[in-house]
Design a protein around this motif. Sequence first.
Motif, mmCIF file in Angstrom:
data_model
loop_
_atom_site.group_PDB
_atom_site.id
_atom_site.type_symbol
_atom_site.label_atom_id
_atom_site.label_comp_id
_atom_site.label_asym_id
_atom_site.label_seq_id
_atom_site.Cartn_x
_atom_site.Cartn_y
_atom_site.Cartn_z
ATOM 1 N N CYS A 145 10.080 55.392 5.985
ATOM 2 C CA CYS A 145 9.265 54.892 7.085
ATOM 3 C C CYS A 145 8.628 56.060 7.838
ATOM 4 C CB CYS A 145 10.144 54.068 8.026
ATOM 5 S SG CYS A 145 9.332 53.600 9.563
ATOM 6 N N CYS A 189 10.642 56.091 11.545
ATOM 7 C CA CYS A 189 12.091 56.321 11.693
ATOM 8 C C CYS A 189 12.712 57.041 10.494
ATOM 9 C CB CYS A 189 12.806 54.992 11.952
ATOM 10 S SG CYS A 189 12.937 53.963 10.471
ATOM 11 N N CYS A 199 8.888 50.641 8.054
ATOM 12 C CA CYS A 199 9.919 49.686 7.665
ATOM 13 C C CYS A 199 9.709 48.402 8.483
ATOM 14 C CB CYS A 199 11.310 50.274 7.925
ATOM 15 S SG CYS A 199 11.733 50.419 9.673
ATOM 16 N N CYS A 206 10.416 48.811 12.367
ATOM 17 C CA CYS A 206 9.399 49.555 13.118
ATOM 18 C C CYS A 206 8.107 48.746 13.214
ATOM 19 C CB CYS A 206 9.130 50.912 12.472
ATOM 20 S SG CYS A 206 10.473 52.089 12.762
#
Length: 219
Positions: A13, A16, A25, A28
């Motif tokens: 991601c 993160c 992801c 997020c």
Amino acid sequence: MRNLTERLFGGTCFLCRGAASRVLCAACDADLPRLSALRCPRCALESARGEVCGRCLGERPDYDGTCAALAYEFPGDALVHALKFRGELALAGLLGGLLAKVTRADEVDCVVPVPLSAERLQRRGYNHAAEVARRLARTKLDLELCVRVRDTPPQMELPFAERQRNVRGAFRCTRSAAGRRIAVVDDVMTTGATLNEIASVLKAAGAARVVNWVVARTL
Ligand SMILES: [Zn+2]
Ligand SMILES: [Zn+2]
């Protein structure tokens, strides 16, 4: 896009660094500061019942409408920054996709990204607004209609009151826009001074309607 994204981000991601099959992801993506529906249709700022706000009624802008996907706050601002200054072009797909969900390509005849000057375009190597616009309506993309004839100091560095003056005369139409319904694409809308200047230039060239499609709106 998916394969390109996986190559660029290696399955993690962008925000993160957790496992992801896309740029972000699922967690997020769900946390993005998406804008709610009750906004002024002209400037996209909050408005109690989704009506034209007092500011736009008091001084009507030259543009007719604004659609924005995100609030310009974390992590939307980080994504916009990474696309604009760090060349993370895969983010154009993500941000263009978010913008596509709140705009209607069938309501416009052409899509015009806010142009960079030839010099700045050469230095940066790409126009981030054009990269986003490409994802919205590829067949309606028009990179030639509106050009930037002079560079201006970045709007961010100026007090609000000076921003309109800063961009005056900075853009020019290369041909008639008679009767055209035009969407102008940019990454961030703050005071709207740049977009207002472009709308006024397009209207002077005959445009019937000009709307702003921006990734993020400063609230
Ligand atoms: Zn994540
Ligand atoms: Zn408004």
